[in-house]
Design a protein around this motif. Structure first.
Motif, PDB file in Angstrom:
ATOM      1  N   THR A 893     -79.477  56.139  21.673  1.00 17.63           N
ATOM      2  CA  THR A 893     -78.431  57.154  21.836  1.00 17.63           C
ATOM      3  C   THR A 893     -78.657  57.935  23.124  1.00 17.63           C
ATOM      4  N   ARG A 894     -79.924  58.289  23.378  1.00 22.67           N
ATOM      5  CA  ARG A 894     -80.215  59.074  24.584  1.00 22.67           C
ATOM      6  C   ARG A 894     -79.897  58.271  25.832  1.00 22.67           C
ATOM      7  N   ILE A 895     -80.198  56.977  25.822  1.00 23.12           N
ATOM      8  CA  ILE A 895     -79.918  56.141  26.989  1.00 23.12           C
ATOM      9  C   ILE A 895     -78.413  56.070  27.239  1.00 23.12           C
ATOM     10  N   THR A 896     -77.650  55.937  26.153  1.00 25.59           N
ATOM     11  CA  THR A 896     -76.193  55.831  26.320  1.00 25.59           C
ATOM     12  C   THR A 896     -75.576  57.150  26.751  1.00 25.59           C
ATOM     13  N   GLU A 897     -76.241  58.283  26.469  1.00 24.31           N
ATOM     14  CA  GLU A 897     -75.689  59.587  26.846  1.00 24.31           C
ATOM     15  C   GLU A 897     -75.848  59.865  28.333  1.00 24.31           C
ATOM     16  N   LEU A 898     -76.815  59.211  28.991  1.00 27.79           N
ATOM     17  CA  LEU A 898     -77.127  59.539  30.387  1.00 27.79           C
ATOM     18  C   LEU A 898     -76.431  58.573  31.345  1.00 27.79           C
ATOM     19  N   PRO A 899     -76.173  59.036  32.562  1.00 29.60           N
ATOM     20  CA  PRO A 899     -75.532  58.169  33.562  1.00 29.60           C
ATOM     21  C   PRO A 899     -76.552  57.202  34.171  1.00 29.60           C
ATOM     22  N   VAL A 900     -76.857  56.111  33.458  1.00 32.34           N
ATOM     23  CA  VAL A 900     -77.911  55.174  33.867  1.00 32.34           C
ATOM     24  C   VAL A 900     -77.283  53.873  34.369  1.00 32.34           C
ATOM     25  N   ASP A 901     -77.877  53.290  35.449  1.00 38.11           N
ATOM     26  CA  ASP A 901     -77.401  52.024  36.012  1.00 38.11           C
ATOM     27  C   ASP A 901     -78.427  50.905  35.843  1.00 38.11           C
ATOM     28  N   ILE A 902     -79.723  51.254  35.838  1.00 36.21           N
ATOM     29  CA  ILE A 902     -80.789  50.257  35.889  1.00 36.21           C
ATOM     30  C   ILE A 902     -81.869  50.629  34.886  1.00 36.21           C
ATOM     31  N   LEU A 903     -82.400  49.605  34.188  1.00 36.94           N
ATOM     32  CA  LEU A 903     -83.564  49.778  33.329  1.00 36.94           C
ATOM     33  C   LEU A 903     -84.731  49.015  33.941  1.00 36.94           C
ATOM     34  N   LYS A 904     -85.933  49.624  33.955  1.00 34.41           N
ATOM     35  CA  LYS A 904     -87.113  48.962  34.524  1.00 34.41           C
ATOM     36  C   LYS A 904     -88.154  48.793  33.414  1.00 34.41           C
ATOM     37  N   ILE A 905     -88.531  47.533  33.164  1.00 29.98           N
ATOM     38  CA  ILE A 905     -89.495  47.223  32.104  1.00 29.98           C
ATOM     39  C   ILE A 905     -90.892  47.566  32.604  1.00 29.98           C
ATOM     40  N   ASP A 906     -91.645  48.334  31.816  1.00 34.62           N
ATOM     41  CA  ASP A 906     -92.981  48.744  32.228  1.00 34.62           C
ATOM     42  C   ASP A 906     -93.881  47.518  32.389  1.00 34.62           C
ATOM     43  N   MET A 907     -94.733  47.581  33.415  1.00 28.47           N
ATOM     44  CA  MET A 907     -95.567  46.428  33.766  1.00 28.47           C
ATOM     45  C   MET A 907     -96.546  46.064  32.651  1.00 28.47           C
ATOM     46  N   SER A 908     -96.902  47.017  31.766  1.00 28.61           N
ATOM     47  CA  SER A 908     -97.853  46.700  30.694  1.00 28.61           C
ATOM     48  C   SER A 908     -97.279  45.637  29.757  1.00 28.61           C
ATOM     49  N   PHE A 909     -95.965  45.672  29.509  1.00 28.11           N
ATOM     50  CA  PHE A 909     -95.347  44.664  28.638  1.00 28.11           C
ATOM     51  C   PHE A 909     -95.249  43.317  29.344  1.00 28.11           C
TER      52      PHE A 909
END
Length: 982
Positions: A893-909
């Motif tokens: 929900t929080r991600i959809t509420e914000l004006p986001v264009d790009i997601l970056k997967i953390d290097m640990s995963f």
């Protein structure tokens, strides 16, 4: 030549010299005899006494005859002589007194004289050598002053300073530098004497107050404003604001006086301060009570009878304003004829003193007086005058509480025409009235009651007449030698006033004040008439004041004072029961962001939310307190292991993270918690300090954590090491900013399908003069903890935009976009929108070429105002990326509420996805989220070809890592981009 023979010239010279020598001896002898307060002892060159003056005889008890020709060594403590001899490497004899004087250096030291009768005197003794005409030592002279009493006075003064723990006592020299800083000052202000001695007290005060006082006095704005009047001989008492070491503001009453030497010269100044912060708050509350009492006139005076308080009720009743009456005598409000008549009764002058005669002796007095209003009307008032007393019992003023009884009195007068005065007064009095037996046969029995008494108690007249006073008493106050009916003996009731705790018929508490008067009756059926006033509201107000003094006004939780008392009691109980107590020191993470973005009202509601949520998950008997600001503490009793208190801490942390809304806007907080478990010798202050230290370690380790601390714990050691590192790096980092030692590297981001560089993440590096190139992990936490993060963040943003603009000029359409990391402090600062626009305008970079990277852990800090700023930037073309996705606590929900264009997967995963199914599932899940929301996804930390293949199989198109390029400095990066574009 005459017949008389001439005297040789040499004879004249010898005669004159002899005469002068005789005069000098006489003068020296006179000086010796006159010096009765000092011992003067002269010795020959071998140390044998040649002179022992009257002052020495008087001080030491020996006569000159006894001492001439002996050694002064017998007058001293042998142990002192031996100790001094060891220091000087000399034999333990009188020579220890002569060692330095014999070289031409007079010496003053404190020595112990032992008198003839065995007393020990502490003396200040100066020993000097006497020399002959050729400079040879002809003897020694010892001049001693008895300083025994002076030493005791100094010890007493030091004891007084240490005993005055509730007052700050600060002494300065004439130049205003501190010479004394007592225990009370350390306790009140948080500084140690070692820190303050030799400095100016000016640092303890609010600069704005000093400037304002300086303007009033026409003086420079420095510590001199405190000394202007005291330096003229007039001690000055004023209210000043002290600022403590931890930044708290204390309101203090400070008296500054000059200290003077024996000739009247100023030798320094002394400041005595009393913390009146709580007193000031009580005064504010008292002022509120005064204003609320609109039906009663409340007039307070100083001891001389001049008005200091004139409440709203008095203004309403009498027609005068407070401004008109403050500083005047209330005498003007009364009928002069009444004052004269009362003065005659008391044998006093006809002035305001007639109101104060009995109250000044400790007896409040209630009488009917005539008030004359501003417009000339005459009001009959029931006025109670009481003395107000200070902490030592001294009268500090008087208070007059008046009720307009004009109409009541007229009603009584009308009733008196048909009924007896006593019956009417008893029957129709607005307060409860009772006739109570105090005789041998009827002690405590209600003999008669009025209707007000039945309304007051809730019992009918018949029920009361079948009861005694003890039947109404609350269980804790039932019949006893001091509170029951047996206390109502005639000698205690004449003009007396008693407070009693009763129980109303409906079971509620009832506090009453009894004013009792005797009646004419026989011993067996003796009785008193009692007026009963309901004072329940006053008692509740007093209880509320006590509650307010021990509880936080916003959340209702115990405050620091009550908390420390609870810890003290819990520690005592733990010793008896063989258990331990645990304390949790809680500091909210993200609270400042709510205050800054949504205002202090939202911040207050956030604190209340936390208080409610945490209170709901604690165990019965746990104490939950607010220390101030966004700091809370939990005290858990009966703890048997660290696991038990850690479990409580986990529940508390989960409760703090519960999202909430203020005016429709969603917020979420976290917390850093330090845990400490008591030991056998733990003190409340020690537990608080060590839990605080552990909390700071938790906060410094990334926030939102729990850390168990102790005196030798990893938390404490880490805190100490962290503090040293922080001090060193903060100074070096400040210089690095000034010297432009901070530069940008860049790591390419590739399209996995085409291999083309589509973006570059800017990465900060510190070209340290001694430690070579430092990565952000080596210093950025220090910058985040100080205000240095703001100039650093601004520089990074500007430099990144400059580099990207250069690529556009050189590479054209093939130029990659630039990713810039934004810190949590920059988000909280509120200037991000303006900083980004300034950087774009200053470099000419197209907004579409800029990507702002926010870490997932910062998403809870993004309130509506910041979200709107990000949306505004996005509308201009700037993109927003969420970095390190999967490491925080963000919801979809929080991600959809914000004006986001790009997601970056953390290097640990990415690093673990080939071996760990869970990590692989997280990677696939983030890719699915990006696909569902139409967001680009970039995998960080790609280091092996097999990882790249696996990501391709998962459908990932954006990659970044050492497999493709390490972070490069600007020149190498530009060459890399140019080569990749060909």
């Amino acid at each position: 030549m005459t017949g008389e023979s001439a005297r040789p010239a040499g004879d004249h010279t010898v005669g004159a010299a002899s005469t002068e020598m005789s005069r000098s001896r006489d003068l020296f002898a006179g000086v010796l005899d006159a010096a009765t307060e000092q011992s003067i002892i002269a010795t020959d060159a071998q140390g044998l006494i040649t002179v022992f003056n009257t002052g020495a005889e008087r001080m030491l008890g020996y006569t000159a005859e006894e001492m001439i020709g002996t050694s002064p060594e017998r007058l001293h403590d042998p142990a002192e002589i031996r100790a001094r001899a060891e220091d000087l490497g000399l034999p333990a004899d009188f020579g220890v007194f002569l060692a330095r004087p014999a070289t031409g250096q007079p010496e003053t030291r404190q020595w112990t004289y032992i008198t003839r009768d065995g007393r020990r005197l502490l003396a200040s003794i100066t020993v000097s050598a006497m020399r002959g005409p050729r400079g040879e030592v002809t003897g020694f002279i010892k001049v001693g002053t008895d300083i025994t009493e002076l030493s005791r006075s100094r010890d007493l003064f030091a004891g007084v300073l240490d005993a005055a723990t509730e007052q700050s006592i600060i002494a300065t020299d004439p130049q205003g530098l501190i010479t004394v800083f007592n225990t009370g000052a350390e306790r009140m202000l948080g500084y140690t004497a070692e820190e303050m001695i030799g400095t100016s007290p000016e640092r303890l005060h609010d600069p704005a107050e000093i400037r304002a006082r300086a303007e009033d006095l026409g003086l420079p704005a420095d510590f001199g404003v405190f000394l202007a009047r005291p330096a003229t001989g007039q001690p000055e008492t004023r209210q000043w604001t002290y600022i403590t070491r931890d930044g708290r503001r204390l309101l203090a009453s400070i008296t500054v006086s000059a200290m003077r030497g024996p000739r009247g010269e100023v030798t320094g100044f002394i400041k005595v301060g009393t913390d009146i912060t709580e007193l000031s708050r009580s005064r504010d509350l008292f002022a509120g009570v005064l204003d609320a009492a609109t039906e009663q006139s409340i007039i307070a005076t100083d001891p001389q009878g001049l008005i200091t308080v004139f409440n709203t009720g008095a203004e309403r009743m009498l027609g005068y304003t407070a401004e008109e009456m403050i500083g005047t005598s209330p005498e003007r409000l009364h009928d002069p004829a009444e004052i004269r008549a009362r003065a005659e009764d008391l044998g006093l002058p006809a002035d305001f003193g007639v109101f104060l005669a009995r109250p000044a002796t400790g007896q409040p007095e209630t009488r009917q007086w005539t008030y004359i209003t501003r417009d000339g009307r005459r009001l009959l008032a029931s006025i109670t005058v009481s003395a107000m007393r200070g902490p030592r019992g001294e009268v500090t003023g008087f208070i007059k509480v008046g009720t307009d009884i004009t109409e009541l009195n007229r009603s009584r007068a009308a009733l008196q025409e048909s009924e007896s005065r006593f019956r009417d007064l008893f029957q129709y009095a607005p307060n409860g009235m009772m006739l109570v037996g105090v005789g041998a046969d009827n002690a405590g029995q209600f003999l008669q009651v009025n209707p007000a008494m039945t309304r007051l108690t809730g019992y009918s007249e018949g029920q009361l007449l079948a009861m005694t006073m003890s039947d109404l008493a609350a269980p804790a106050d039932s019949e006893s030698p001091t509170t029951g009916p047996v206390a109502l003996t005639p000698d205690l009731t004449i003009g007396g006033s008693l407070e009693r705790h009763w129980v109303h018929a409906d079971g509620s508490e009832l506090w009453v004040q009894l004013s009792l008067s005797p009646t004419e009756s026989t011993t067996a059926d003796a009785s008193v008439v009692g007026q009963v006033e309901d004072i329940t509201a006053r008692k509740r107000a007093e209880a509320a004041l006590r509650h307010q003094a021990l509880h936080d006004g916003l959340t209702g939780l115990p405050n620091r004072v009550l908390l420390m008392d609870r810890i003290e009691h819990a520690l005592s109980k733990s010793v008896r029961t063989g258990t331990r107590i645990g304390v949790l020191y809680i500091d909210l993470d993200g609270f400042k962001g709510i205050n800054d973005s949504a205002g202090h009202t939202a911040g207050d509601r956030a604190l209340v939310h936390v208080a409610n949520q945490v209170g709901a998950v604690l165990r019965p008997g746990d104490t939950f307190a607010r220390l101030g600001g966004d700091e809370f503490m939990v005290v858990c009793e009966g703890i048997e292991s660290a696991d038990a208190v850690t479990a409580v801490a986990r529940r508390v942390l989960a409760a703090i993270r519960t999202p909430f809304r203020v005016d429709g806007e969603a917020f979420a907080l976290s917390g850093s918690i330090g845990v400490r478990i008591s030991e056998a010798r733990s003190s409340p202050e020690q537990l608080l300090h060590e839990a605080d230290q552990a909390m700071y370690v938790a906060k410094g380790s990334g926030k939102g954590r729990i850390e168990v601390g102790g005196p030798d714990s990893e938390a404490q050691l880490a805190r100490t090491a962290q503090a040293k590192r922080h001090m060193r790096l903060s100074a070096e980092l400040r210089q690095a900013v000034e010297r432009d030692e901070l530069i940008l590297y860049g790591q390419p981001v590739l399209d996995l399908r085409s291999g083309q560089v589509v973006a570059v993440e800017s990465l900060l590096r510190w070209m340290h003069p001694e430690l070579s190139v430092l990565a952000p992990g080596d210093f950025l936490d220090v910058a985040e903890a100080t205000d240095l993060i703001f100039p650093i963040g601004s520089r990074v943003l500007g430099e990144a935009c400059r580099m990207a603009a250069t690529w556009v000029d050189l590479l054209g359409p093939a130029a990659p976009s630039i990713h810039v990391n934004i810190s949590g402090r920059q988000l909280e600062g509120g200037n991000l929108h303006r900083e980004v626009l300034r950087a774009l305008a200053g470099t000419g970079l197209d907004p579409s070429q800029l990507v702002l990277e926010l870490t997932e852990t910062h998403m809870p800090l993004i309130a509506n105002s910041l979200k709107n700023d990000l949306q505004g930037l996005r509308d201009r073309g700037v993109k927003v990326a969420i970095d390190d996705l999967g490491t925080g606590y963000s919801s979809l929900t929080r991600i959809t509420e914000l004006p986001v264009d790009i997601l970056k997967i953390d290097m640990s995963f990415v690093a673990r996805m080939e071996e760990d199914p869970a990590s692989a599932a997280v990677v696939r899940g983030i890719l699915s989220i990006g696909d569902a929301l139409g967001l680009d996804v970039i995998a960080e930390g790609v280091e092996t070809p097999s990882q790249a293949v696996r990501l391709g199989e998962y459908g990932c198109t954006g990659v970044q890592g050492y497999l493709y390029s390490r972070p490069l400095p600007e020149e190498e990066l530009l060459a890399h981009l140019a080569k990749a574009g060909r």
